[in-house]
Write a protein that holds these residues in place. Structure first.
Motif, mmCIF file in Angstrom:
data_model
loop_
_atom_site.group_PDB
_atom_site.id
_atom_site.type_symbol
_atom_site.label_atom_id
_atom_site.label_comp_id
_atom_site.label_asym_id
_atom_site.label_seq_id
_atom_site.Cartn_x
_atom_site.Cartn_y
_atom_site.Cartn_z
ATOM 1 N N SER A 145 33.591 38.759 43.105
ATOM 2 C CA SER A 145 34.530 37.645 42.981
ATOM 3 C C SER A 145 35.952 38.179 42.865
ATOM 4 O O SER A 145 36.192 39.210 42.228
ATOM 5 N N ILE A 146 36.886 37.474 43.488
ATOM 6 C CA ILE A 146 38.299 37.821 43.442
ATOM 7 C C ILE A 146 39.033 36.768 42.608
ATOM 8 O O ILE A 146 38.950 35.577 42.896
ATOM 9 N N TYR A 147 39.713 37.226 41.560
ATOM 10 C CA TYR A 147 40.467 36.335 40.685
ATOM 11 C C TYR A 147 41.955 36.645 40.770
ATOM 12 O O TYR A 147 42.356 37.801 40.959
ATOM 13 N N GLN A 148 42.745 35.614 40.611
ATOM 14 C CA GLN A 148 44.186 35.805 40.481
ATOM 15 C C GLN A 148 44.537 35.837 39.003
ATOM 16 O O GLN A 148 44.133 34.966 38.234
ATOM 17 N N GLN A 149 45.285 36.867 38.609
ATOM 18 C CA GLN A 149 45.716 36.988 37.227
ATOM 19 C C GLN A 149 46.924 36.082 37.010
ATOM 20 O O GLN A 149 47.986 36.294 37.592
#
Length: 383
Positions: A145-149
């Motif tokens: 999964s790719i998350y934006q901080q």
């Protein structure tokens, strides 16, 4: 004969002057020549949409992805094969600026103008081979999964991490993995711009954390430049509406000669490249050498390109080979019959223009692929 005579007069008159005047004249000419060159380079930079040439330190290797993309959309001379092959007219690749050993990445997008439309945004990560084989047989797939901080206090933030993309991935696979995050990057550019921070989270199918030695992605700190994390943006700066009329061609290179670059002796701005000694309107070679201009340190491809130019007479009667407009034909008739005083013959000018694609490093050492319209003369005609 005017030029040689004028040159002799100039040399004789210069020889008759005192020596200090000759030195002053030479100094003035040199200064004027330098000013003209500086102004010309500045104007050429404006054509390429820049204020100053990028200052690149050391030898940089562009990502293979960008090299492959360039070779797909442009021929060996830089001529765009088909403007529709590319999504938008600018492609930028950004390297990770955090350069840490973990799974956090930071990309500086400040070079993207707010007026540009984000068409596609991709995160490119290189998946490494597993270091641990003890649990490999128990796990065949994982959830990446790719998350934006999102920083605390952000005006639109309701959580610290925002999920951008997620998918199953074989644990034993290796190679490049691409995640599409267009909506998030587009929204970020409209609201904030600048640095965007992303985090990669790897979990088992049951939701537990995976062994970091089992599923690994290359970082910008400990791995070869060819495997560095990269964000790729496809944008449109609004110039596509002026694409030239050859946009429907499948391969513009079929109508362009593929000869090798001419020698330096024939690359001067005033070279006519006498083609069979003909004086009628036609296309002549005009090679633009980026190395001679001093741009070879930041332009990757092409090293130069043949812009061509039009030269010759549009004499009556205008044949089909002169690609004359109806207006030019009428004008040539008026001129030939002397029906109206002061009416000149039509001019030999570009009738069709092609675009070129340029692959280069920008001021932040990002690699950019950009298309420029109306850069190469395809055909000449009488207008």
């Amino acid at each position: 004969m005017l030029f040689p005579i004028g040159l002799v007069v100039f040399v004789c008159s210069a020889a008759a002057r005192p020596l200090h005047n000759s030195s002053e004249h030479a100094s003035t000419s040199w200064t004027q020549s330098g000013e003209v060159r500086s102004a010309a380079i500045k104007r050429l930079l404006e054509v390429f949409g820049m204020e100053d040439p990028p200052d690149i330190h050391g030898h940089k290797q562009p990502p293979q992805y960008m090299l492959d993309l360039y070779n797909t959309v442009a021929d060996v001379n830089g001529v765009t094969r088909d403007p529709d092959l590319l999504e938008g007219n600018i492609v930028r690749s950004f390297f990770d600026k955090s350069r840490n050993e973990q799974v956090d990445f930071r990309f500086n997008l400040s070079s993207v103008a707010r007026t540009e439309k984000i068409l596609v945004a991709e995160l490119h990560l290189f998946k490494l081979r597993p270091q641990s084989t003890q649990t490999l047989n128990r796990h065949h797939f994982c959830q990446v999964s790719i998350y934006q901080q999102v920083a605390r206090g952000h005006k639109n933030s309701t959580q610290k991490q925002k999920l951008l993309a997620s998918r199953l991935m074989p644990v034993h696979s290796t190679g490049w993995e691409v995640f599409h995050i267009t909506e998030a990057v587009s929204s970020w550019m409209m609201d904030e711009g600048g640095n965007i921070e992303l985090r990669v989270v790897v979990q088992s199918l049951g939701g537990g954390q995976m062994d970091k030695k089992l599923v690994r992605f290359a970082s910008g700190r400990n791995h070869h430049q060819s495997k560095q994390p990269m964000m790729v943006l496809f944008t449109d700066d609004g110039r596509r509406s002026t694409i030239q009329k050859n946009a429907d061609l499948n391969d513009t290179t079929s109508s362009l000669p593929q000869a090798a670059s001419p020698s330096r002796s024939t690359r001067s701005l005033g070279s006519t490249g006498k083609e069979g000694g003909s004086t009628h309107c036609q296309r002549r070679p005009l090679f633009v050498d980026f190395e001679e201009i001093g741009w070879s340190d930041w332009i990757v491809s092409p090293k130069g390109y043949n812009a061509y130019y039009c030269k010759g007479f549009c004499s009556f009667p205008l044949g089909q080979s002169m690609v004359a407009t109806n207006h030019a034909t009428v004008q040539s008739i008026i001129n030939a019959l002397k029906l109206v005083d002061g009416v000149e013959m039509p001019c030999c000018v570009p009738d069709e223009l092609y675009s070129i694609s340029l692959l280069y490093f920008d001021e932040d050492e990002n690699v950019v692929l950009k298309q420029y319209n109306d850069m190469v003369v395809g055909t000449c005609g009488c207008h």
